[in-house]
Design an enzyme around this catalytic site. Structure first.
Site, short mmCIF file in Angstrom:
data_model
loop_
_atom_site.label_atom_id
_atom_site.label_comp_id
_atom_site.label_asym_id
_atom_site.label_seq_id
_atom_site.Cartn_x
_atom_site.Cartn_y
_atom_site.Cartn_z
N GLY A 31 0.79 -1.22 0.00
CA GLY A 31 0.00 0.00 0.00
C GLY A 31 0.83 1.27 0.00
O GLY A 31 2.02 1.26 -0.26
N LEU A 33 0.39 3.52 -2.28
CA LEU A 33 0.82 3.32 -3.67
C LEU A 33 1.39 4.59 -4.29
O LEU A 33 0.94 5.70 -4.02
CB LEU A 33 -0.37 2.81 -4.51
CG LEU A 33 -1.01 1.51 -4.01
CD1 LEU A 33 -2.14 1.10 -4.96
CD2 LEU A 33 0.01 0.39 -3.88
N HIS A 37 4.55 1.51 -7.99
CA HIS A 37 3.49 0.50 -7.99
C HIS A 37 2.64 0.63 -9.26
O HIS A 37 2.26 -0.36 -9.86
CB HIS A 37 2.57 0.69 -6.78
CG HIS A 37 3.25 0.56 -5.45
ND1 HIS A 37 3.39 1.61 -4.58
CD2 HIS A 37 3.84 -0.50 -4.84
CE1 HIS A 37 4.01 1.21 -3.48
NE2 HIS A 37 4.31 -0.07 -3.62
N GLU A 154 12.16 -4.35 -9.50
CA GLU A 154 13.62 -4.49 -9.34
C GLU A 154 14.12 -3.64 -8.17
O GLU A 154 15.23 -3.83 -7.71
CB GLU A 154 14.34 -4.07 -10.61
CG GLU A 154 14.25 -5.08 -11.72
CD GLU A 154 15.17 -4.76 -12.88
OE1 GLU A 154 15.95 -3.79 -12.78
OE2 GLU A 154 15.07 -5.46 -13.90
N SER A 191 9.67 5.13 -3.15
CA SER A 191 9.43 4.15 -2.10
C SER A 191 8.37 4.71 -1.16
O SER A 191 8.35 5.92 -0.90
CB SER A 191 10.73 3.92 -1.32
OG SER A 191 10.47 3.30 -0.09
P1 AMP Z 1 6.02 -2.46 -1.48
O1 AMP Z 1 4.64 -1.91 -1.40
O2 AMP Z 1 7.09 -1.49 -1.12
O3 AMP Z 1 6.16 -3.80 -0.80
O4 AMP Z 1 6.27 -2.75 -3.02
C1 AMP Z 1 5.38 -3.54 -3.77
C2 AMP Z 1 6.04 -3.86 -5.09
O5 AMP Z 1 6.33 -2.64 -5.78
C3 AMP Z 1 7.36 -4.60 -4.90
O6 AMP Z 1 7.48 -5.60 -5.91
C4 AMP Z 1 8.38 -3.51 -5.09
O7 AMP Z 1 9.63 -3.97 -5.57
C5 AMP Z 1 7.69 -2.62 -6.13
N1 AMP Z 1 8.24 -1.27 -6.07
C6 AMP Z 1 8.40 -0.48 -4.98
N2 AMP Z 1 8.98 0.69 -5.32
C7 AMP Z 1 9.19 0.64 -6.65
C8 AMP Z 1 9.77 1.53 -7.61
N3 AMP Z 1 10.25 2.72 -7.27
N4 AMP Z 1 9.81 1.14 -8.90
C9 AMP Z 1 9.32 -0.07 -9.29
N5 AMP Z 1 8.78 -0.96 -8.44
C10 AMP Z 1 8.70 -0.61 -7.15
#
Ligand code: AMP
Length: 288
Positions: A31, A33, A37, A154, A191
């Site tokens: 979340g 987002l 995401h 990635e 992030s």
């Molecule tokens: P999270 O909500 O941080 O657990 O991320 C969910 C998914 O989104 C994971 O597969 C992360 O690697 C991906 N993700 C998070 N930040 C980025 C970003 N800046 N670019 C691409 N994918 C991302």
């Protein structure tokens, strides 16, 4: 877009889709987002007929209680972004739905504490238990959604490689798709945890991506000694005294093992702390 909160309802909803032979894509998230995401959801929408975005702050992957408690949350923001990106379902279970006896976790999947860097070093070393929590929740989501494809960023490169292994060994029908890291124009990797950074701290955090790009430039210019590349990144990070470096390494791109010499491809990875906030970033390099 459907907002679904229970496993039972999600199973019912997807059974119908599966009956009609529709391709199902899954994008697991915690979340809050953002555009990173969004890029995963959009890729899933291109490649599938039904896209499920899961939105669940998974307690078992946090190795620090304070990090779990302060993880940002905004349901309306998530509903809007997921819908605009083309998701058909936002699956937002509560804790008991995913872990029925929480805070007891009765069933957990663990990664093997082998001598492989992928399972023992970098994030696995600095966040003990983190990947056990990740594979546990991802396995639950894979079994529940039974997607044709699942999308991971990635940005969390070690996680992506471990989830690929999880799928190969336990969910061989699921194709795990890696998606490139989305950055702010400044270079800062997006992030959810960036929401906790002040504007000043964001400037400091920039040094991380700058160190990665400087190392990539050195590789492009012909440097092939991983030790020198790592020292270069460490020197860049040391320019910001408020950053406390955990690792800055140049590893094999396919399994994150150390290399004596860089040949055709490499992965540069950095983790550093800025007060209580832990930041990670990485960059791939291929010989042109
Ligand atoms: P999270 O909500 O941080 O657990 O991320 C969910 C998914 O989104 C994971 O597969 C992360 O690697 C991906 N993700 C998070 N930040 C980025 C970003 N800046 N670019 C691409 N994918 C991302």
């Amino acid at each position: 877009m459907e907002l679904i909160n229970t496993k039972a309802e999600l199973i019912r909803y997807l059974a119908l889709k599966r009956k009609n032979n529709l391709l199902i894509g899954l994008v697991p998230t915690m979340g809050y987002l953002h555009l990173g995401h969004q890029s995963l959801i959009e890729k899933a929408v291109q490649e599938n007929q039904v896209v499920v975005v899961s939105d669940f702050i998974n307690p078992t992957q946090f190795n620090e209680a304070a990090d779990f408690e302060s993880y940002p949350k905004d349901i309306n923001r998530d509903l809007k972004l997921a819908e605009a990106a083309g998701a058909e379902v936002l699956f937002m279970p509560d804790l008991k739905e995913m872990y029925p006896f929480y805070p007891n976790i009765d069933i957990k999947i663990t990664i093997n504490n082998s001598d492989k860097a992928l399972f023992n070093d970098l994030e696995a070393k600095y966040r003990p238990g983190h990947f056990d929590g990740v594979v546990t929740v991802v396995a639950k989501l894979f079994a529940l959604v039974r997607p044709d494809k699942a999308y991971f960023g990635e940005k969390d490169f070690q996680q992506l490689l471990i989830v690929k292994r999880l799928a190969e060994e336990c969910f061989p029908t699921i194709d795990v798709v890696g998606c490139p890291t989305v950055r702010e124009p400044s270079g800062l990797a997006l992030s959810s945890r960036n929401a906790r950074l002040s504007e000043k701290q964001k400037q400091v955090a920039l040094v991380i991506s700058q160190a990665l790009f400087a190392a990539k430039d050195a590789l492009d210019s012909g440097e092939r000694d991983p030790k020198l590349i790592e020292e270069l990144m460490q020197r860049e990070i040391e320019k910001e005294q408020s950053l406390s470096l955990e690792y800055a390494v140049c590893r094999n791109d396919s399994d994150l093992e150390p290399m004596s010499e860089i040949s055709d491809n490499a992965r540069l990875l950095i983790a550093a702390r800025l007060s209580s906030i832990r930041l990670i970033d990485n960059l791939g390099w291929q010989r042109r």
